[in-house]
Write an enzyme that holds these catalytic residues in place. Structure first.
Site, PDB file in Angstrom:
ATOM      1  CE  LYS A 185     -45.341   6.847  -2.403  1.00  0.00           C
ATOM      2  NZ  LYS A 185     -45.345   8.287  -2.662  1.00  0.00           N
TER       3      LYS A 185
ATOM      4  CG  ASP B 148     -52.327  12.178  -3.665  1.00  0.00           C
ATOM      5  OD1 ASP B 148     -53.123  12.187  -2.726  1.00  0.00           O
ATOM      6  OD2 ASP B 148     -52.459  11.427  -4.646  1.00  0.00           O
TER       7      ASP B 148
ATOM      8  CG  ASN C 258     -44.749   9.259   1.182  1.00  0.00           C
ATOM      9  OD1 ASN C 258     -44.548  10.435   0.883  1.00  0.00           O
ATOM     10  ND2 ASN C 258     -45.779   8.582   0.712  1.00  0.00           N
TER      11      ASN C 258
ATOM     12  CG  ASP D  82     -46.148  11.106  -4.629  1.00  0.00           C
ATOM     13  OD1 ASP D  82     -46.844  10.133  -4.262  1.00  0.00           O
ATOM     14  OD2 ASP D  82     -46.294  12.251  -4.180  1.00  0.00           O
TER      15      ASP D  82
ATOM     16  CD  GLU E  85     -51.119  15.413  -0.800  1.00  0.00           C
ATOM     17  OE1 GLU E  85     -51.458  14.257  -0.468  1.00  0.00           O
ATOM     18  OE2 GLU E  85     -49.961  15.711  -1.169  1.00  0.00           O
TER      19      GLU E  85
ATOM     20  CB  SER F 276     -50.053   6.824  -5.290  1.00  0.00           C
ATOM     21  OG  SER F 276     -50.832   7.725  -4.538  1.00  0.00           O
TER      22      SER F 276
ATOM     23  CG  ASP G  49     -44.965  15.711  -2.803  1.00  0.00           C
ATOM     24  OD1 ASP G  49     -45.652  16.360  -1.999  1.00  0.00           O
ATOM     25  OD2 ASP G  49     -45.211  14.536  -3.095  1.00  0.00           O
TER      26      ASP G  49
END
Length: 211
Positions: free
Chosen positions: A144, A13, A170, A11, A20, A99, A167
């Protein structure tokens, strides 16, 4: 060209970078607190990610495109990220990033962090200002996971030769699709679902897990 031995997909962010991006953009609109609360709810899995993203992007309407340069200057790479990507390359691996953030930022920072391929959302622009709308398909949890599978097929790699690091909620589908799903700097529901949890906020902790 030597065939890839494995694929690591991160990922962006709060994983590849400490920030973010949508919150940094919201600073430019004076709406950071509002967007930050919505982002945290989405990462905890309390709201639908795509709907939440559309709502948060609406808050960016009117932000001038020259804000991208200011935001890029504020990005903080996650400690250990360059060491991790170098270790992946040294061992014959490929680094990907998928992302829920934005190409307008990732296109500029990913190469310098050792990322080989990446996918993210795009923002529509009208008269040099953000229109408040996402351009095209939203990169959500399903996209993703599909990206990880797609890149593995392109590299002719089996599922067990893939690692996903994330993290937020999603990232769960992507982590489930990988041979090894790692929770990094993660929300509680992600830590519960991951194969392994990386505790310190330093991506060098992943290096011993590389094949």
């Amino acid at each position: 060209m030597t065939a890839a031995r494995f694929l690591v997909v991160l990922d962006a962010d709060s994983t590849l970078i400490r920030d973010e991006v949508i919150e940094l953009l919201a600073d430019e609109a004076g709406r950071r607190a509002e967007v930050q609360a919505a982002t945290e709810a989405a990462m905890r899995g309390e709201v639908d990610f795509a709907a939440s993203l559309c709502s948060r992007v609406q808050a960016l309407a009117g932000v001038p495109t020259d804000a991208f340069e200011r935001v890029r200057s504020r990005i903080r790479p996650t400690p250990g990220v360059r060491e991790l990507t170098a270790a992946v390359h040294d061992r014959g691996g490929v680094v990907g990033v998928v992302s829920g953030g934005f190409h307008e930022i990732l296109d500029h920072i990913a190469p310098g962090l050792g990322v080989d391929r990446w996918r993210a959302n795009r923002l529509t622009v009208y008269a040099d200002r953000l229109s408040g709308v996402v351009d095209g398909e939203i990169v959500d949890a399903a996209v993703k996971a599909a990206s990880l599978r797609e890149w593995a097929r392109e590299l002719q790699l089996p599922q067990h030769a893939t690692i996903a690091i994330g993290d937020g909620a999603n990232d769960l589908e992507m982590m489930a699709a990988a041979g090894l799903g790692l929770a990094f700097n993660a929300k509680p529901m992600v830590r519960r679902s991951a194969n392994l949890v990386i505790g310190p906020q330093d991506l060098r902790a992943v290096i011993p897990l590389l094949p």
